[in-house]
Design an enzyme around this catalytic site. Structure first.
Site, mmCIF file in Angstrom:
data_model
loop_
_atom_site.group_PDB
_atom_site.id
_atom_site.type_symbol
_atom_site.label_atom_id
_atom_site.label_comp_id
_atom_site.label_asym_id
_atom_site.label_seq_id
_atom_site.Cartn_x
_atom_site.Cartn_y
_atom_site.Cartn_z
ATOM 1 N N ASP A 13 -4.063 20.618 9.615
ATOM 2 C CA ASP A 13 -3.716 22.241 9.593
ATOM 3 C C ASP A 13 -3.726 22.730 11.065
ATOM 4 O O ASP A 13 -3.890 23.966 11.080
ATOM 5 C CB ASP A 13 -4.346 23.081 8.559
ATOM 6 C CG ASP A 13 -4.684 22.446 7.218
ATOM 7 O OD1 ASP A 13 -3.821 21.882 6.709
ATOM 8 O OD2 ASP A 13 -5.955 22.489 6.604
ATOM 9 N N LYS A 16 1.009 21.455 13.226
ATOM 10 C CA LYS A 16 1.712 20.363 13.678
ATOM 11 C C LYS A 16 3.183 20.472 13.138
ATOM 12 O O LYS A 16 4.038 20.198 13.791
ATOM 13 C CB LYS A 16 1.495 19.116 13.181
ATOM 14 C CG LYS A 16 -0.010 18.524 13.537
ATOM 15 C CD LYS A 16 -0.432 17.134 13.015
ATOM 16 C CE LYS A 16 -0.889 17.169 11.591
ATOM 17 N NZ LYS A 16 -2.104 18.153 11.293
ATOM 18 N N GLY A 40 0.755 18.770 3.945
ATOM 19 C CA GLY A 40 1.809 19.705 3.720
ATOM 20 C C GLY A 40 2.259 20.593 4.937
ATOM 21 O O GLY A 40 1.364 21.123 5.692
ATOM 22 N N HIS A 41 3.343 20.587 5.411
ATOM 23 C CA HIS A 41 3.965 21.035 6.676
ATOM 24 C C HIS A 41 4.480 22.188 6.423
ATOM 25 O O HIS A 41 5.865 22.189 5.747
ATOM 26 C CB HIS A 41 4.648 20.146 7.521
ATOM 27 C CG HIS A 41 3.824 19.129 8.020
ATOM 28 N ND1 HIS A 41 4.303 18.048 8.694
ATOM 29 C CD2 HIS A 41 2.333 18.894 8.309
ATOM 30 C CE1 HIS A 41 3.426 17.120 9.203
ATOM 31 N NE2 HIS A 41 2.236 17.689 8.976
ATOM 32 N N GLN A 225 -2.894 15.195 9.000
ATOM 33 C CA GLN A 225 -4.154 15.569 9.099
ATOM 34 C C GLN A 225 -4.645 15.724 10.451
ATOM 35 O O GLN A 225 -3.728 16.149 11.131
ATOM 36 C CB GLN A 225 -5.145 14.762 8.486
ATOM 37 C CG GLN A 225 -4.909 14.198 6.805
ATOM 38 C CD GLN A 225 -3.657 13.729 5.948
ATOM 39 O OE1 GLN A 225 -3.429 12.468 6.495
ATOM 40 N NE2 GLN A 225 -2.830 14.386 5.194
HETATM 41 P P1 IMP Z 1 -7.845 13.440 0.349
HETATM 42 O O1 IMP Z 1 -6.988 13.243 1.809
HETATM 43 O O2 IMP Z 1 -7.148 14.245 -0.569
HETATM 44 O O3 IMP Z 1 -8.508 12.176 0.050
HETATM 45 O O4 IMP Z 1 -9.036 14.635 1.027
HETATM 46 C C1 IMP Z 1 -10.226 14.241 1.925
HETATM 47 C C2 IMP Z 1 -10.275 15.492 2.972
HETATM 48 O O5 IMP Z 1 -9.265 15.717 3.727
HETATM 49 C C3 IMP Z 1 -10.624 16.764 1.852
HETATM 50 O O6 IMP Z 1 -11.622 17.435 2.909
HETATM 51 C C4 IMP Z 1 -9.222 17.433 2.420
HETATM 52 O O7 IMP Z 1 -9.406 18.990 1.985
HETATM 53 C C5 IMP Z 1 -8.941 17.129 3.636
HETATM 54 N N1 IMP Z 1 -7.534 16.937 4.032
HETATM 55 C C6 IMP Z 1 -6.727 15.894 3.534
HETATM 56 N N2 IMP Z 1 -5.359 16.383 3.788
HETATM 57 C C7 IMP Z 1 -5.322 17.402 4.484
HETATM 58 C C8 IMP Z 1 -4.468 18.104 5.430
HETATM 59 O O8 IMP Z 1 -3.130 17.648 5.380
HETATM 60 N N3 IMP Z 1 -5.067 19.296 6.117
HETATM 61 C C9 IMP Z 1 -6.493 19.579 6.095
HETATM 62 N N4 IMP Z 1 -7.102 18.881 5.265
HETATM 63 C C10 IMP Z 1 -6.875 17.827 4.728
#
Ligand code: IMP
Length: 433
Positions: A13, A16, A40-41, A225
């Protein structure tokens, strides 16, 4: 001429999407290489917001080819929904503008079911995943039982794989997680019908990229991420299940490291995190609320309120090393406008000692307290600045300190959400001197 990789230096977040959107205008191909629809962009184009979860953000630019590499885990239902939504906005999404790697693994309904049931079972110890089935899909990939896009083209293989997986998943779901079992037929039928629509897009993405490189076309690799959510280098186990670091662009898209020329690290001017896990500079006071509100810090995927805190340069310095950053892009600098004093975390104090790098132990990280450098803030609106020296002196000092501490030069500064609200110091696609 070179290819550029965009990565997040914090916990995701970082903003990007906006930088990718800007750079996509200069690129001919935009490639995603890891993660899935957990990303999510949020893009603001002509004042209108668009959120992309899977399709690279470059799709909003005419004439670009967007590719999803083998390292991405793809929920075909979400992908089709996104194509539909984009088409409704008048964006053309056809095989000439979009390809999906035949080697990309597919998220199946049982991956989502396992993700959700596991988090529910963990209660207060949950990771706070996005619930999209990302982790369970990568588990199957590593366990060599995954289903790939190429399997959509072979109905018998698809049938056999879904049936085999479902037997095991249903046992795990019902006996261990006390969740509902899933039925074979509806899953098989829906994947077969989605296969029909997706067929024209499925291709060898590595070969497409290779061809583009031979033709001298510019490529942008879009990370999802952030570095500290990396499965190897992040705050394990509070991480995602892929490698958001730049090196993963090679494995996740099928290119050699010699094809990555400029790695740009996105740094939000403060720090945020969604989900659980230690966060040394977190602010649980009105300053944190100020950042949260002014920065509209809600997750683009889950809508969750993001935790906010001061800029942690321990994280960013580690990210510079782990990604081999060529330059930094600072985003959301305007969110800090109005704060009298700003703190930058330059190191941690742990058990009476100063440490310069984030410890691997999550228990130790929870004990770390930030060592801050205090800096004066600024009051004037900065969103119309287009040159670095048009910024208030205090903002210039803040940026300079980031450059000094991380020891990586700045290339782009974002002073507002719109495309134009940007200061460009260096074009990352330009050849390095
Ligand atoms: P997962 O990727 O859904 O398995 O989540 C694992 C961890 O990564 C959690 O703390 C999510 O909130 C975090 N996470 C996954 N994708 C994002 C992103 O695009 N931005 C911020 N945090 C993310």
């Amino acid at each position: 001429m070179g290819n550029v990789v965009v990565v997040g230096t914090q916990w995701g977040d970082e903003g990007k999407g906006k930088v990718v959107d800007l750079l996509a205008a200069r690129a001919e191909l935009v490639v995603r290489f890891q993660g899935g629809n957990n990303a999510g962009h949020t893009l603001v184009v002509n004042g209108e917001q668009t959120i992309c979860h899977l399709i690279p953000s470059g799709i909003l630019h005419k004439g670009k080819k967007c590719l999803i590499g083998n390292g991405v885990v793809v929920d075909p239902e979400v992908l089709l929904e996104e194509i539909k939504k984009l088409r409704a906005k008048g964006v053309s999404v056809g095989p000439e503008s979009f390809s999906l790697s035949e080697k990309a693994h597919l998220i199946m309904p049982y991956h989502r079911a396992v993700d959700l049931a596991r988090e529910a079972a963990k209660g207060k110890d949950k990771i706070g995943t996005t619930g999209r089935g990302i982790g369970p899909c990568y588990e199957d990939k590593a366990g060599r039982t995954g289903i790939r896009a190429v399997d959509l083209l072979e109905p018998d293989t698809l049938k056999e794989k879904i049936a085999g997986n479902l037997e095991e998943k249903n046992f795990y779901l019902t006996k261990f997680l006390h969740a509902e079992a899933l039925a074979f037929q509806p899953i098989y039928e829906s994947y077969l019908s989605m296969a029909e629509i997706l067929k024209p897009y499925i291709s060898d993405v590595s070969l497409e990229i290779d061809e583009a490189i031979r033709e001298g076309r510019r490529i942008l690799f879009e990370g999802a991420q952030g570095t500290h959510l990396d499965i190897d280098h992040g705050t394990y186990p509070f991480v995602t299940s892929s490698n958001p670091v730049s090196g993963s662009a090679c494995a996740g898209a099928g290119v050699g490291p010699d094809k990555l020329h400029h790695i740009i690290g996105i740094v939000k001017a403060y720090t945020t995190r969604v989900g659980a896990g230690p966060f040394p500079t977190e602010l649980l006071d009105e300053t944190g609320d100020y950042m949260q509100e002014r920065g509209a810090e809600f997750g683009a995927t889950t809508g969750r309120r993001r935790r906010c805190g001061w800029l942690d340069l321990v994280l960013v310095r580690d990210a510079a090393r782990l990604n081999g950053l060529s330059s930094l892009s600072i985003t959301k600098l305007d969110v800090l406008t109005g704060l009298k004093k700003l703190n930058i975390c330059v190191a941690y104090a742990l058990e009476g000692k100063r440490i310069e790098h984030r410890p691997a132990s999550i228990n130790k990280l929870a004990l770390c307290s930030p060592i801050y450098e205090e800096m004066p803030g600024w009051r004037d609106d900065i969103s119309s600045a287009r040159e670095r020296d048009e910024l208030p002196r205090e903002a210039q000092r803040y940026l300079k300190r980031i450059e000094e501490i991380v020891a990586v030069p700045l290339s782009i500064i974002s002073v507002g959400p719109g495309r134009g609200e940007t200061i460009i110091l260096k074009d990352p696609f330009a050849p390095s001197q």
